[in-house]
Design a protein around this motif. Structure first.
Motif, mmCIF file in Angstrom:
data_model
loop_
_atom_site.group_PDB
_atom_site.id
_atom_site.type_symbol
_atom_site.label_atom_id
_atom_site.label_comp_id
_atom_site.label_asym_id
_atom_site.label_seq_id
_atom_site.Cartn_x
_atom_site.Cartn_y
_atom_site.Cartn_z
ATOM 1 N N VAL A 31 0.870 -1.182 0.000
ATOM 2 C CA VAL A 31 0.000 0.000 0.000
ATOM 3 C C VAL A 31 0.901 1.224 0.000
ATOM 4 C CG1 VAL A 31 -1.705 1.308 1.339
ATOM 5 C CG2 VAL A 31 -1.869 -1.186 1.201
ATOM 6 N N PRO A 78 -0.376 0.275 -9.764
ATOM 7 C CA PRO A 78 -1.686 0.254 -9.092
ATOM 8 C C PRO A 78 -2.325 -1.137 -9.191
ATOM 9 C CG PRO A 78 -1.482 2.203 -10.471
ATOM 10 C CD PRO A 78 -0.292 1.328 -10.776
ATOM 11 N N PRO A 98 -4.612 6.102 1.099
ATOM 12 C CA PRO A 98 -3.764 4.941 0.806
ATOM 13 C C PRO A 98 -4.362 4.121 -0.331
ATOM 14 C CG PRO A 98 -4.134 5.150 3.162
ATOM 15 C CD PRO A 98 -5.045 6.139 2.492
ATOM 16 N N ARG A 99 -3.487 3.587 -1.182
ATOM 17 C CA ARG A 99 -3.992 2.770 -2.293
ATOM 18 C C ARG A 99 -3.107 1.540 -2.493
ATOM 19 N NH1 ARG A 99 -1.749 7.316 -5.934
ATOM 20 N NH2 ARG A 99 -0.064 6.254 -7.005
ATOM 21 N N PRO A 100 -3.721 0.431 -2.882
ATOM 22 C CA PRO A 100 -2.961 -0.805 -3.069
ATOM 23 C C PRO A 100 -2.124 -0.755 -4.351
ATOM 24 C CG PRO A 100 -5.273 -1.181 -3.580
ATOM 25 C CD PRO A 100 -5.160 0.235 -3.091
ATOM 26 N N ASP A 140 -3.421 12.053 -0.748
ATOM 27 C CA ASP A 140 -4.272 11.011 -1.342
ATOM 28 C C ASP A 140 -4.485 9.879 -0.346
ATOM 29 O OD1 ASP A 140 -4.223 12.487 -3.662
ATOM 30 O OD2 ASP A 140 -2.778 11.198 -4.687
ATOM 31 N N GLU A 147 1.015 5.628 0.267
ATOM 32 C CA GLU A 147 0.381 6.905 0.584
ATOM 33 C C GLU A 147 1.257 7.972 -0.068
ATOM 34 O OE1 GLU A 147 -0.602 7.435 4.858
ATOM 35 O OE2 GLU A 147 -0.091 5.297 5.020
#
Length: 139
Positions: free
Chosen positions: A84, A137, A92-94, A90, A86
């Motif tokens: 993940v 992503p 958190p995104r995997p 923004d 950060e």
């Protein structure tokens, strides 16, 4: 090791309190927080890492400031590539970490050094090939 963890925690706290901005030696340099799974422990680990955005792709460099061993986070994402990130404010995104093969790594490393010449010094300090990972992503 405790000293390094304390240093990282202070930078993580500052990053989160200031919308992704960190002062000191990192001031003005783009940082992200990478949450990975420990290669041996299986525990979640968070590391502030400088990143490079080239043509919309996010890259992190396992320089360890030129030490003779890859940073722990590199071992972690090799063992468990799902992570993940950060960036800034923004959420958190995997991501999935993809280690670059040598030819692609060499091409991207040249761009890294153009943008941040200190990485050229790191490369001169060690005999190892400094790895580069693209954070793709997930989903």
């Amino acid at each position: 090791m405790d000293e390094e963890r304390d240093f990282n925690q202070r930078n993580i706290d500052e990053f989160r309190a200031n919308g992704g901005k960190v002062g000191g030696q990192f001031e003005g340099f783009p940082l992200l927080l990478l949450t990975s799974t420990g290669a041996k422990s299986g525990e979640q680990r968070i590391n502030p890492i400088a990143y490079f955005d080239f043509d919309g792709a996010i890259y992190v460099v396992g320089s360890a400031a030129g030490r003779d061993r890859d940073p722990a986070w590199a071992f972690n994402i090799r063992a468990h590539p799902n992570a993940v990130v950060e960036i800034g404010t923004d959420p958190p995104r995997p991501v999935t970490a993809r280690e670059l093969p040598r030819e692609e790594r060499d091409r991207i490393y040249r761009r890294v050094v153009e943008q941040a010449p200190g990485f050229g010094d790191y490369e001169k300090r060690t005999d190892r090939v400094i790895p580069i990972f693209e954070l793709v992503p997930a989903g």
